[in-house]
Scaffold this active site. Sequence first.
Site, mmCIF file in Angstrom:
data_model
loop_
_atom_site.group_PDB
_atom_site.id
_atom_site.type_symbol
_atom_site.label_atom_id
_atom_site.label_comp_id
_atom_site.label_asym_id
_atom_site.label_seq_id
_atom_site.Cartn_x
_atom_site.Cartn_y
_atom_site.Cartn_z
ATOM 1 N N GLU A 1 0.924 -1.086 -0.398
ATOM 2 C CA GLU A 1 0.131 0.396 0.225
ATOM 3 C C GLU A 1 0.943 1.025 0.373
ATOM 4 O O GLU A 1 2.422 1.103 0.137
ATOM 5 C CB GLU A 1 -1.022 0.301 1.231
ATOM 6 C CG GLU A 1 -0.790 0.031 2.739
ATOM 7 C CD GLU A 1 -1.095 -0.374 3.974
ATOM 8 O OE1 GLU A 1 -2.554 -0.951 3.450
ATOM 9 O OE2 GLU A 1 -0.854 -0.008 4.443
ATOM 10 N N HIS B 1 -4.168 3.765 8.578
ATOM 11 C CA HIS B 1 -2.392 3.118 9.045
ATOM 12 C C HIS B 1 -1.791 3.862 9.147
ATOM 13 O O HIS B 1 -1.539 4.770 8.766
ATOM 14 C CB HIS B 1 -2.328 1.357 8.190
ATOM 15 C CG HIS B 1 -3.064 0.489 8.151
ATOM 16 N ND1 HIS B 1 -2.493 -0.352 6.846
ATOM 17 C CD2 HIS B 1 -3.769 -0.444 8.782
ATOM 18 C CE1 HIS B 1 -3.691 -1.538 7.014
ATOM 19 N NE2 HIS B 1 -4.011 -1.610 8.215
#
Lengths: 381, 286
Positions: free
Chosen positions: B211, B249
């Site tokens: 990511e 995150h």
Amino acid sequence: MKIQEYQAKQIFQKYEIPIPRGQVALNASFVRQIAEDLGDKVVVKAQVLVGGRGKAGGIRLADDPDEAEDIATEMMGMEINGFPIHKVLVEEAVDIKKELYLSIGTDRMNATPVIIASEYGGIDIEDAAEEAPEKIARIPIDPMVGLCDFQIRGLAVSIDLPRKHWKKFAQIANALWQIYQNDDASLVEINPLVISEQNGLMALDGKMTIDDNALFRHPELADLRDLDMENPSEVEAQKYGITYVHMTGNIGCLVNGAGLAMATMDILKLKGGEPANFLDIGGGAGAEKVSSALRILFSDPQVKAVLINIFGGITRCDEIAHGITAAIAEQKKLKVPLVIRLVGTNAEEGTKILEKQKLPIAHSLVEAAEKAISLSGVKKK
Amino acid sequence: MSILVDKNTRLLVQGITGKEGLFHSELMRTYGTNIVAGVTPGKGGEWVLDEKIPVFDTVQTAVQTTEADASVIFVPAKFAFDSIYEAIDAHIPLIICITEGIPAMDMLKIKSLLKTSESILIGPNTPGVLTPGECKAGIIPGNISIPGSTGMISRSGTLTYEVLYAMKAKKLGVSTCVGIGGDAITGTSFIEMLSMFEQDPDTEEIVLIGEIGGNEEELAADYIMTEMTKPVIAYIAGITAPKGKRMGHAGAIIEGRAGSALQKIELFRKAGVKVAEYPEDIPALL
């Protein structure tokens, strides 16, 4: 969490880093008063949490209190990159002999704190790093040992700092390390650190980012948060433990898990749609959290359709379905269409609950994205 | 065969009497994981999970008594530094930290401590490690994956489940699935996992789910180009992510000029990695 320059400087002062005399003001008449008290030329600096402040006219020099007041009046009505200016910092103007750079931040790649210094201050350090990487000195710090004197001397030598400033430089570097450690800063930066005509080394600007994960042990720092600088829906979402980031598209997304939430946004884009937001309800969310998240999406006038994508691990799909049902019940008439995909823990139970509401159910992520795009009324590219 | 955990793993659970710890310990045991002990300070001497698993006050005594060789940590973020250090201090070879939200400063100290230790730390902020049919050490749902020859490495939780599920639907299984964690500072990188899978005789290809944020994927692309003989298939989330915003995150943030999804995808393609357009597309590339 980023804090404003004046807040960073208050922390600098506590750690005895020299800063220009000055004060923060919320209105132009107080700016005049501060300028009168300072007694000479002053600098008026917009307090916004975005870069490129100087170029946007957010830092200006005033010769006298009249001019300071005029500048402040003008600034208070301005926006920089969409952020309104509510506060300005008024400081004595400093005669600058040289501008340097000094910071301590977290080097993610090597997983260590790193102290960075350069003899080229006052400019974007990333620009400087590209143009003249040899002019930037970086020294990793072992967090179990701390910043050592020889490391500071090494920096002073590599930025050609005259010896008479070494003592002050060491004091400032040590203070930055204390701040970095004590306040869980992920970045504490002085740019420029100036050599001034009268007073030697001084922090002309200050930037500080505090690790959000560490705010629980710094309630006094959490209070420094400037809600004017944030999107109200994002602040509202945090109250419920929801991570929400507002975007410019028209398909609202509600997902469990950060990676899956990003993937859901990406697939919308891939299929010709535009996500209105990132929204992660986290793991194990109950019905109430889901309702709150939906309420945030429903209140966004941009949103023309909502895509709910849940992969149940700890999260139970029947809980999700109850949350959706409750949020819909609150609405007199459903203003925007919903597409729902439930997979994993208790997906069957969840789907049954939703079928009673006659809501569109999708089985794959692709199918869900395509349905949401067509319901949002936006044509495919 | 597998990497990190298998049917012989003797698992310790730190924080076993907490709500999360107990709930997932039950699931792990039901899956067939050999849990040998738990640790909760102040609860040593108690027994949990149908009175079959002993609880100890310290990791040291738990290891001495039960010969645990891996630990899963479920303690709250506030106490996680202490728990990870305690596991390192007790020389546990494999430490898996599920906890989310640990301050970066605490992790920087842990990284410094790991330099002089033999322990491997997976996480924090990870769903853990799953070797289908043998051992579940963490919170990855057991029923969404079957044994197979694909190694899986990821920075995220539910996104990984999505891929496991899509693979299972096509009868494709996994040798081991490892979540390295969604934080900015993690114990283990993609590279270390790629190297383990390269050496694992039962892994034939690897799926890497990355990511935005950091440069883990960039380093992995470089490593794949120079060191890997087994094929790698990748998916990168966050093409639509705006700059400077933390996307859930702690590690998922595009800062300055680093960490965009497009850059990562381009580097993977240059390294000969097949890049999936969306998660459900991965089985077709295997």
